[in-house]
Design a protein around this motif. Sequence first.
Motif, mmCIF file in Angstrom:
data_model
loop_
_atom_site.group_PDB
_atom_site.id
_atom_site.type_symbol
_atom_site.label_atom_id
_atom_site.label_comp_id
_atom_site.label_asym_id
_atom_site.label_seq_id
_atom_site.Cartn_x
_atom_site.Cartn_y
_atom_site.Cartn_z
ATOM 1 N N GLN A 87 9.729 -12.016 -6.484
ATOM 2 C CA GLN A 87 8.804 -13.009 -5.668
ATOM 3 C C GLN A 87 7.653 -12.427 -5.268
ATOM 4 N N LEU A 88 7.733 -11.087 -5.134
ATOM 5 C CA LEU A 88 6.821 -10.309 -4.277
ATOM 6 C C LEU A 88 6.289 -9.257 -4.844
ATOM 7 N N ASP A 89 5.082 -8.760 -4.556
ATOM 8 C CA ASP A 89 4.562 -7.473 -4.862
ATOM 9 C C ASP A 89 4.561 -6.592 -3.574
ATOM 10 N N PHE A 90 4.841 -5.400 -3.290
ATOM 11 C CA PHE A 90 4.933 -4.391 -2.257
ATOM 12 C C PHE A 90 3.852 -3.406 -2.450
ATOM 13 N N ILE A 91 3.114 -2.952 -1.121
ATOM 14 C CA ILE A 91 2.918 -1.815 -1.157
ATOM 15 C C ILE A 91 3.491 -0.998 -0.169
ATOM 16 N N ASP A 92 4.270 0.187 -0.585
ATOM 17 C CA ASP A 92 5.169 0.886 0.264
ATOM 18 C C ASP A 92 4.258 1.707 0.987
ATOM 19 N N TYR A 93 4.430 1.810 2.397
ATOM 20 C CA TYR A 93 3.687 2.347 3.378
ATOM 21 C C TYR A 93 4.477 3.025 4.347
ATOM 22 N N PHE A 94 5.725 3.334 4.319
ATOM 23 C CA PHE A 94 6.654 3.696 5.542
ATOM 24 C C PHE A 94 7.948 3.922 5.212
ATOM 25 N N LYS A 95 8.453 5.452 5.272
ATOM 26 C CA LYS A 95 9.670 6.006 5.018
ATOM 27 C C LYS A 95 10.586 5.577 5.997
ATOM 28 N N THR A 96 11.813 5.107 5.614
ATOM 29 C CA THR A 96 12.889 4.999 6.616
ATOM 30 C C THR A 96 14.174 5.119 6.191
ATOM 31 N N GLY A 97 15.282 4.972 6.713
ATOM 32 C CA GLY A 97 16.669 5.018 6.343
ATOM 33 C C GLY A 97 17.430 4.011 7.127
ATOM 34 N N ALA A 138 21.118 7.367 6.079
ATOM 35 C CA ALA A 138 21.389 7.285 4.572
ATOM 36 C C ALA A 138 20.418 6.009 3.876
ATOM 37 N N GLU A 139 20.495 5.986 2.577
ATOM 38 C CA GLU A 139 19.481 4.890 2.001
ATOM 39 C C GLU A 139 18.009 5.058 2.244
ATOM 40 N N ILE A 140 17.641 6.250 2.231
ATOM 41 C CA ILE A 140 16.305 6.397 2.486
ATOM 42 C C ILE A 140 15.331 5.478 1.523
ATOM 43 N N ASN A 141 14.448 4.808 2.030
ATOM 44 C CA ASN A 141 13.899 3.656 1.461
ATOM 45 C C ASN A 141 12.316 3.677 2.009
ATOM 46 N N HIS A 142 11.939 2.461 1.685
ATOM 47 C CA HIS A 142 10.413 2.362 2.174
ATOM 48 C C HIS A 142 10.263 0.907 2.571
ATOM 49 N N TYR A 143 9.405 0.582 3.632
ATOM 50 C CA TYR A 143 8.988 -0.663 4.164
ATOM 51 C C TYR A 143 7.842 -0.936 3.227
ATOM 52 N N GLY A 144 7.653 -1.920 2.794
ATOM 53 C CA GLY A 144 6.351 -2.499 2.017
ATOM 54 C C GLY A 144 5.622 -3.569 2.672
ATOM 55 N N ILE A 145 4.414 -3.598 2.521
ATOM 56 C CA ILE A 145 3.552 -4.562 2.865
ATOM 57 C C ILE A 145 3.777 -5.744 1.661
ATOM 58 N N GLY A 163 -2.553 -10.748 -6.227
ATOM 59 C CA GLY A 163 -2.888 -9.426 -6.534
ATOM 60 C C GLY A 163 -4.125 -8.873 -6.164
ATOM 61 N N GLU A 164 -5.028 -9.899 -6.266
ATOM 62 C CA GLU A 164 -6.412 -9.444 -5.611
ATOM 63 C C GLU A 164 -6.502 -8.829 -4.257
ATOM 64 N N LEU A 165 -5.820 -9.601 -3.513
ATOM 65 C CA LEU A 165 -5.834 -9.339 -2.116
ATOM 66 C C LEU A 165 -4.814 -7.892 -1.833
ATOM 67 N N ARG A 166 -3.802 -7.943 -2.558
ATOM 68 C CA ARG A 166 -3.023 -6.516 -2.570
ATOM 69 C C ARG A 166 -3.628 -5.438 -3.003
ATOM 70 N N ASP A 167 -4.779 -5.549 -3.902
ATOM 71 C CA ASP A 167 -5.468 -4.389 -4.455
ATOM 72 C C ASP A 167 -6.451 -4.050 -3.387
ATOM 73 N N VAL A 168 -6.942 -5.003 -2.546
ATOM 74 C CA VAL A 168 -8.154 -4.463 -1.782
ATOM 75 C C VAL A 168 -7.428 -4.056 -0.504
ATOM 76 N N VAL A 169 -6.265 -4.599 -0.117
ATOM 77 C CA VAL A 169 -5.348 -4.078 1.218
ATOM 78 C C VAL A 169 -5.142 -2.565 0.730
ATOM 79 N N GLU A 221 3.203 10.128 1.447
ATOM 80 C CA GLU A 221 1.956 10.936 0.912
ATOM 81 C C GLU A 221 1.085 10.224 0.146
ATOM 82 N N GLU A 222 1.783 8.968 -0.394
ATOM 83 C CA GLU A 222 0.860 8.182 -1.408
ATOM 84 C C GLU A 222 1.521 6.783 -1.276
ATOM 85 N N PHE A 223 0.459 5.944 -1.145
ATOM 86 C CA PHE A 223 0.930 4.335 -1.296
ATOM 87 C C PHE A 223 1.120 3.939 -2.466
#
Length: 287
Positions: A122-132, A230-237, A244-250, A278-280
């Motif tokens: 349903q969604l597209d994510f920009i991964d910006y933060f590491k968590t667990g 455990a379960e190192i993962n990422h939070y996403g916008i 997609g157009e807004l996603r890309d400009v963010v 290190e990279e979005f």
Amino acid sequence: MKRLLPMVLGLASATFLSLAATGAAHAAADEKLAAAVPDAVRDTGKLNVTISLAYPPMEYNDAGSTELKGFDIDLAKAIAERLGLTPDFQNVEFPQLIPQVVTGRSDLIMTAFSDKVERQTQLDFIDYFKTGNVFYSTADHQDEIKVEADLCGKTVAVATGTSWVTWAEELGKSVCPADKLINVIQIPTQAEHIMQIRQGRAQASVIGLEGLLDLMKQEPGKFYQIGEVAEINHYGIAFAKANGELRDVVLAALNAMKADGTYAEILDRYGLKQAGVEEFTINGATK
């Protein structure tokens, strides 16, 4: 994910918390990025950001105040400024985050929201933060509950509707006898989880590592970590697939903020440097 301390109880309702526009809100706008904002968003002058309070140090407000604070809040403000927009924060209960965006009532979700493959339908994510994920409890349980297996047969309070529910249940199946599994109960907020533990109705809870570090900082000696992260993962916008157009400009705004040090400065502001990426990446989750 989630949630909370300090907070104002009851703010998980669909309350709308807007930031007043100021001259400075547009002072940092990048003309090239602002020009790339989709017309439908630019014409409103706002970036509508859906959050779910409260989860220090990511998004929260102090008791008796409606002023929003936290890493997600400050990063969202900085993104909006780069795009020449005013951030408008919309607070909803956690299960309403996805409906809020896919129905077009909000532009994006930014609230310690995990990028998951099932959510990518349903969604597209920009991964910006590491968590667990990490279990924790109050210090009075420290002698009896040291590792995950010590939770077998005990009750763990977990935030309603989050990915932590399944994680806690599956971990229990992997370390506990079939007749002594972890009893996972779903309760909305971190404050309520802690109350359940202090009243003896639960013996532990689950939180993201950044939340536990903040909790232990706020109340030294009162909480501790059970077992390993455990379960190192990422939070996403998160954005609706059609956005997609807004996603890309963010994404472009984030890359610019990483290049000039703004991203690192906001991480450092909340003691979260180790959680920076290190990279979005877009839709980086594989499970």
